[in-house]
Design a protein around this motif. Structure first.
Motif, PDB file in Angstrom:
ATOM      1  N   ARG A 120     -13.497  -9.475  11.672  1.00 52.11           N
ATOM      2  CA  ARG A 120     -13.098 -10.696  12.378  1.00 52.11           C
ATOM      3  C   ARG A 120     -11.769 -10.509  13.096  1.00 52.11           C
ATOM      4  N   ASP A 121     -10.795  -9.984  12.369  1.00 47.37           N
ATOM      5  CA  ASP A 121      -9.473  -9.795  12.972  1.00 47.37           C
ATOM      6  C   ASP A 121      -9.528  -8.794  14.119  1.00 47.37           C
ATOM      7  N   ALA A 122     -10.377  -7.778  13.979  1.00 49.40           N
ATOM      8  CA  ALA A 122     -10.494  -6.782  15.050  1.00 49.40           C
ATOM      9  C   ALA A 122     -11.080  -7.429  16.310  1.00 49.40           C
ATOM     10  N   ILE A 123     -12.087  -8.273  16.143  1.00 48.87           N
ATOM     11  CA  ILE A 123     -12.694  -8.957  17.299  1.00 48.87           C
ATOM     12  C   ILE A 123     -11.667  -9.857  17.966  1.00 48.87           C
ATOM     13  N   ARG A 124     -10.970 -10.633  17.147  1.00 51.07           N
ATOM     14  CA  ARG A 124      -9.981 -11.562  17.711  1.00 51.07           C
ATOM     15  C   ARG A 124      -8.875 -10.792  18.426  1.00 51.07           C
ATOM     16  N   HIS A 125      -8.461  -9.710  17.829  1.00 52.35           N
ATOM     17  CA  HIS A 125      -7.396  -8.915  18.437  1.00 52.35           C
ATOM     18  C   HIS A 125      -7.840  -8.379  19.791  1.00 52.35           C
ATOM     19  N   ALA A 126      -9.048  -7.845  19.844  1.00 54.09           N
ATOM     20  CA  ALA A 126      -9.548  -7.285  21.104  1.00 54.09           C
ATOM     21  C   ALA A 126      -9.688  -8.376  22.165  1.00 54.09           C
TER      22      ALA A 126
ATOM     23  N   ALA B 165      -6.246   1.315   2.329  1.00 54.73           N
ATOM     24  CA  ALA B 165      -5.333   0.185   2.166  1.00 54.73           C
ATOM     25  C   ALA B 165      -4.792  -0.297   3.502  1.00 54.73           C
ATOM     26  N   LEU B 166      -4.525  -1.592   3.555  1.00 52.79           N
ATOM     27  CA  LEU B 166      -3.875  -2.177   4.727  1.00 52.79           C
ATOM     28  C   LEU B 166      -2.359  -2.125   4.589  1.00 52.79           C
ATOM     29  N   GLY B 167      -1.902  -1.910   3.369  1.00 49.29           N
ATOM     30  CA  GLY B 167      -0.475  -1.806   3.107  1.00 49.29           C
ATOM     31  C   GLY B 167      -0.333  -1.259   1.702  1.00 49.29           C
ATOM     32  N   VAL B 168       0.776  -0.592   1.438  1.00 48.50           N
ATOM     33  CA  VAL B 168       1.003  -0.008   0.117  1.00 48.50           C
ATOM     34  C   VAL B 168       2.402  -0.369  -0.346  1.00 48.50           C
ATOM     35  N   LEU B 169       2.505  -0.764  -1.607  1.00 45.58           N
ATOM     36  CA  LEU B 169       3.811  -1.006  -2.216  1.00 45.58           C
ATOM     37  C   LEU B 169       3.954  -0.043  -3.377  1.00 45.58           C
ATOM     38  N   VAL B 170       5.053   0.680  -3.405  1.00 47.97           N
ATOM     39  CA  VAL B 170       5.295   1.646  -4.474  1.00 47.97           C
ATOM     40  C   VAL B 170       6.598   1.300  -5.170  1.00 47.97           C
ATOM     41  N   HIS B 171       6.775   1.899  -6.354  1.00 50.99           N
ATOM     42  CA  HIS B 171       7.918   1.521  -7.180  1.00 50.99           C
ATOM     43  C   HIS B 171       8.946   2.625  -7.338  1.00 50.99           C
ATOM     44  N   THR B 172       8.695   3.747  -6.692  1.00 48.07           N
ATOM     45  CA  THR B 172       9.686   4.827  -6.770  1.00 48.07           C
ATOM     46  C   THR B 172       9.929   5.379  -5.375  1.00 48.07           C
ATOM     47  N   GLN B 173      11.133   5.863  -5.168  1.00 53.55           N
ATOM     48  CA  GLN B 173      11.461   6.467  -3.878  1.00 53.55           C
ATOM     49  C   GLN B 173      10.582   7.688  -3.639  1.00 53.55           C
ATOM     50  N   GLY B 174      10.302   8.413  -4.735  1.00 50.46           N
ATOM     51  CA  GLY B 174       9.454   9.606  -4.619  1.00 50.46           C
ATOM     52  C   GLY B 174       8.064   9.262  -4.095  1.00 50.46           C
ATOM     53  N   ALA B 175       7.486   8.192  -4.629  1.00 52.63           N
ATOM     54  CA  ALA B 175       6.164   7.766  -4.160  1.00 52.63           C
ATOM     55  C   ALA B 175       6.225   7.351  -2.698  1.00 52.63           C
ATOM     56  N   PHE B 176       7.287   6.689  -2.342  1.00 46.83           N
ATOM     57  CA  PHE B 176       7.459   6.266  -0.953  1.00 46.83           C
ATOM     58  C   PHE B 176       7.464   7.476  -0.018  1.00 46.83           C
ATOM     59  N   LYS B 180       4.513   7.520   2.765  1.00 50.29           N
ATOM     60  CA  LYS B 180       4.923   6.864   4.007  1.00 50.29           C
ATOM     61  C   LYS B 180       4.332   7.475   5.266  1.00 50.29           C
ATOM     62  N   HIS B 181       4.067   8.758   5.228  1.00 51.75           N
ATOM     63  CA  HIS B 181       3.510   9.380   6.429  1.00 51.75           C
ATOM     64  C   HIS B 181       2.053   9.749   6.245  1.00 51.75           C
ATOM     65  N   ALA B 182       1.475   9.318   5.144  1.00 58.15           N
ATOM     66  CA  ALA B 182       0.102   9.741   4.860  1.00 58.15           C
ATOM     67  C   ALA B 182      -0.900   9.067   5.784  1.00 58.15           C
ATOM     68  N   GLY B 183      -0.622   7.851   6.134  1.00 51.12           N
ATOM     69  CA  GLY B 183      -1.538   7.118   7.007  1.00 51.12           C
ATOM     70  C   GLY B 183      -0.736   6.270   7.965  1.00 51.12           C
ATOM     71  N   CYS B 184      -1.385   5.281   8.526  1.00 53.34           N
ATOM     72  CA  CYS B 184      -0.685   4.426   9.502  1.00 53.34           C
ATOM     73  C   CYS B 184      -0.355   3.058   8.928  1.00 53.34           C
ATOM     74  N   GLN B 185      -0.785   2.815   7.704  1.00 55.51           N
ATOM     75  CA  GLN B 185      -0.544   1.476   7.169  1.00 55.51           C
ATOM     76  C   GLN B 185       0.911   1.331   6.747  1.00 55.51           C
ATOM     77  N   PRO B 186       1.410   0.086   6.730  1.00 55.11           N
ATOM     78  CA  PRO B 186       2.795  -0.135   6.294  1.00 55.11           C
ATOM     79  C   PRO B 186       2.957   0.240   4.824  1.00 55.11           C
ATOM     80  N   VAL B 187       4.063   0.868   4.510  1.00 58.78           N
ATOM     81  CA  VAL B 187       4.385   1.285   3.140  1.00 58.78           C
ATOM     82  C   VAL B 187       5.777   0.771   2.813  1.00 58.78           C
ATOM     83  N   ALA B 400      -6.485  -1.262  11.494  1.00 60.07           N
ATOM     84  CA  ALA B 400      -7.177  -0.423  10.507  1.00 60.07           C
ATOM     85  C   ALA B 400      -8.652  -0.306  10.863  1.00 60.07           C
ATOM     86  N   ALA B 401      -9.225  -1.404  11.328  1.00 58.62           N
ATOM     87  CA  ALA B 401     -10.632  -1.360  11.738  1.00 58.62           C
ATOM     88  C   ALA B 401     -10.823  -0.401  12.906  1.00 58.62           C
TER      89      ALA B 401
END
Lengths: 348, 436
Positions: A120-126, B165-176, B180-187, B400-401
């Motif tokens: 849904r979000d992808a469609i809306r974004h596009a 994941a659409l976003g990741v939260l971690v609890h250690t600087q090491g995990a961050f 942080k560069h593994a994907g494009c999602q916010p970390v 992400a989609a």
């Protein structure tokens, strides 16, 4: 000009959108332009397929054909209106409704997919990104324009579509039936009409014309009519010829058309051209832009009781029905919805 | 804001369950929370703050997930608690809160034991680590080479947990740094939260322990006691300490190899100095912490986690010994006493002797820990960080989609295009996906 009309096609399913596209094509040719319809096949399930089709449209190059420029692209439906072109005008019949106003509606399917919200979000974004690329943005109705603004913050100008073969519609002596011409589907709510029929005090009869969107649905709705005990007061005409359709309109006592949030509603206008009152519902969307309560028809609540009362009223008050029908026809003509005017606005 | 929160719940014997219970009151002030559990048993106190729903991964009401603003998935290293959560996260992307970075144990249990499909395990190892990964995984599965600790260290499979994941939260600087560069999602990194509730004063001051030659110093170890808690080493150190009779070690929690541990205690002649309490209630554990003098919180190898146990220790202003690895190694040296991996027995003995001779230093250590807890681990600050990640994840969701679309398209194209044609087409396709 060389003009392409970009629309989508669901194989084996045909309705108002296909009629409109052909009407536009004919009108453009009549105005002296070269015009063709480019229909992109569309399948919306599983939901990830939608993104595939969006990308497929984006990868199409319709700037030229056989070495000659395409001067204008008119986009009608999602995702075809995403096709890139430097001179593009949109006349949006509707967006992908499951991602918008039907998201949480019982008729919506996308919300049931595991990754539904992401799609849904992808469609809306596009849509938000690409629709504004067009040189001009029109919408089939105020209803469609309002949805576009509500969900995407994009303004569009309502531009009504002329009824195909408007001159063929006529009015004749009313016979004992209400007429409901539309493909059979849950969104069109033939089931609501059946429930209302079971509550009518008058001996209301309804003739349904149109093929089922899904074959199983016809069986379902026939069974429903039997269960409600109204099967002897309804007729399932299936697909009818254009001539039959005009005749059925002409001799109807009134037209009943209570779909869910219709984009536009050719049926309403066809009824008006046939000088027949229209019974619709308060949540029927585009039809409400034309039906004036107790002037050209009745607007009922979307409940069997309210709809039954409206059907009874028209059945019982034939003089009102006649007067409302005639008022509807005058109203149609005052709208000045003609192909020359539509073409002029699209190309201006 | 409506959040679906997938986590083990009390009374599950999981520190993440306790973390959820502690955080919930603060979290519920910021969002409407629905807790999701794959168990029918849960602490009914939770219902004061959130609706609790039970689920099975094969029957998820996707409508309810799609109606929320975001799903939050808690990932830890136990398939028993986290495989269901992971399965849902694969189908409905959301924010992953990563409690451990090394998750090989989780995926071995999931693929081998739960799914009984080692081929998928091998396929994942090949996907993330190539031919070498697949080869090692094969040998590990066949039992011909490597153990789980080697596999966990070499092949943590972190990205398998957060790839969707659409976003990741971690609890250690090491995990961050890893993510942080593994994907494009916010970390984002936020220190593990722990509410520093007011604690009753200690029953006996540490100073008085040094003044008395007979007063017993109560050592405490608690949590799930596996091999990595180094209890064997602690017992060796205690047994070799001349002043060992000044100490009593209390162990609370489930022990993975209790029989062999008891045998060792007896063999070392420590049966009068060590008590294995087993699993106790939270109230009992709190009482034990309140009366303890020194906590032993060793971990080797660690799974990259931040230790909620350590925060709990600090909440009692307890001094503690920790292994100098990973997150523990980043702790200030005036808030903990470090035990080096290569010198465990030697360091433990040195610290125990120092504890008897310099109680003030250890007292200050405990207080410093409490101060750090209050300064850096406030739940309110953590929840704010989490909300920021949720907002960023919502923005990222359509992208992400499109990334998945790009991946799928690239794979498809590579199957039927020549490399040269693929290279030419790839840019155009990528450009159009970016335009979406």
């Amino acid at each position: 000009m060389r003009i392409l009309i970009a629309t989508t096609q669901v194989p084996f399913v045909s309705g108002g959108a296909e009629t409109l596209a052909q009407g536009l094509c004919d009108a453009l040719r009549f105005a002296g332009h070269e015009a063709e319809i480019v229909a992109v096949p569309f399948k919306w399930y599983p939901p990830e397929t939608i993104l595939d089709h969006m990308l497929a449209c984006r990868l199409l190059d319709l700037t030229e054909s056989a070495g000659t420029n395409v001067d204008l692209l008119i986009g009608l439906k999602f995702p075809a209106y995403l096709i890139p072109h430097p001179n593009k005008v949109l006349w949006i019949l509707h967006q992908h409704r499951a991602a918008y106003e039907l998201w949480e509606h019982p008729l919506g399917d996308l919300i049931h997919a595991p990754d539904g919200v992401q799609i849904r979000d992808a469609i809306r974004h596009a849509d938000r990104q690409i629709i504004p690329d067009a040189k001009a943005i029109f919408a089939l109705s105020r209803n469609v324009a309002e949805r576009l603004e509500r969900f995407c913050g994009i303004q569009a100008t309502p531009l009504y579509a002329p009824v195909p073969h408007a001159e063929k519609f006529y009015c004749a002596s009313a016979e004992e039936y209400l007429f409901y011409p539309s493909r059979l589907s849950r969104a069109k709510r033939q089931s609501l009409v059946l429930e209302a029929l079971s509550l009518c005090r008058q001996s209301v009869r309804v003739r349904f014309a149109g093929a089922a969107e899904q074959p199983a649905y016809l069986e379902e709705i026939r069974t429903e009519a039997e269960r409600l005990g109204v099967h002897e007061r309804v007729e399932w005409l299936g697909t009818v010829t254009e001539e039959d359709k005009w005749r059925l309109y002409a001799h109807a006592l009134g037209v009943i058309f209570p779909p869910v949030d219709e984009d536009y509603g050719y049926v309403t206008l066809e009824a008006m051209l046939s000088a027949k009152p229209v019974i619709t519902c308060a949540d029927s969307g585009g039809t409400l832009e034309f039906v004036r309560p107790e002037e050209s028809g009745l607007i009922a609540e979307p409940t069997p009781e309210s709809l039954a009362a409206a059907m009874d009223y028209v059945w019982e008050n034939r003089n009102h029905a006649k007067l409302w029908g005639e008022a509807g026809r005058r109203h149609y003509h005052n709208l000045n919805v003609t192909w020359p005017e539509t073409v002029r606005r699209l190309l201006s | 804001m409506k959040l679906n929160w997938f986590s083990p719940l009390p009374p599950a014997k999981s520190e993440i369950a306790h973390y959820t219970a502690r955080l919930l009151p603060v979290l519920a002030a910021h969002a409407e929370i629905t807790l999701w559990s794959d168990r029918t048993e849960f602490d009914t106190e939770l219902k004061k703050y959130a609706e609790v729903r039970c689920y099975r991964p094969e029957h998820i009401p996707w409508v309810d997930l799609n109606r929320s603003d975001m799903c939050v998935y808690h990932m830890g290293n136990s398939a028993h608690f986290h495989s269901s959560i992971w399965q849902v996260s694969r189908r409905h992307p959301g924010v992953v809160i990563l409690h451990d970075t090394s998750l090989h144990h989780l995926f071995v249990e999931f693929y081998w034991d739960q799914l009984e499909d080692p081929h998928q395990y091998l396929a994942q190892m090949e996907y993330y680590y190539g031919e070498a990964g697949r080869r090692d995984a094969s040998e590990f599965y066949m039992g011909t080479a490597h153990d789980i600790y080697y596999m966990a260290k070499q092949y943590p499979l972190t990205l398998l947990a957060v790839g969707n994941a659409l976003g990741v939260l971690v609890h250690t600087q090491g995990a961050f740094e890893i993510i942080k560069h593994a994907g494009c999602q916010p970390v984002a990194y936020a220190p593990l939260p722990f509410a520093g509730e007011p604690r009753p004063p200690r029953h006996q001051s540490l100073k008085s322990l040094s003044e008395s030659n007979v007063a017993l110093c109560r050592l405490i170890v608690f949590g799930f006691i596996g091999d990595n808690r180094r209890l064997d080493t602690l017992l060796d150190a205690l047994a070799g300490l001349p002043a060992r009779n000044r100490f009593h070690l209390n162990v609370y929690g489930q022990i993975s190899n209790e029989d062999s541990l008891r045998a060792k205690i007896y063999a070392l002649g420590l049966d009068e100095l060590v008590t294995l309490h087993g699993f106790v209630t939270e109230a009992e554990l709190d009482a034990a912490l309140a009366t303890a003098h020194l906590a032993i919180n060793l971990r080797y190898p660690s799974m990259g986690e931040a230790s909620a146990s350590q925060l709990r220790i600090w909440s009692y202003a307890l001094p503690s010994l920790v292994t100098q690895v990973d997150w523990y190694a980043t702790l200030p040296d005036d808030a903990v006493a470090f035990v080096r991996v290569e010198h465990e027995v030697e360091d433990i003995q040195a610290h125990l002797n120092a504890f008897l001779n310099e109680p003030a230093r250890f007292d200050a250590m405990g207080k410093r820990g409490r101060q750090l807890l209050e300064e850096h681990h406030a739940p309110e600050t953590y929840v704010q960080s989490l909300m920021n990640v949720v907002a960023a994840a919502q923005d990222y969701r359509p992208h992400a989609a499109f990334f998945k679309l790009a991946q799928k398209t690239g794979q498809d194209m590579s199957e039927w295009m020549t490399p040269a044609a693929f290279d030419r087409a790839r840019e155009k396709v990528a450009g159009e996906i970016a335009a979406l």
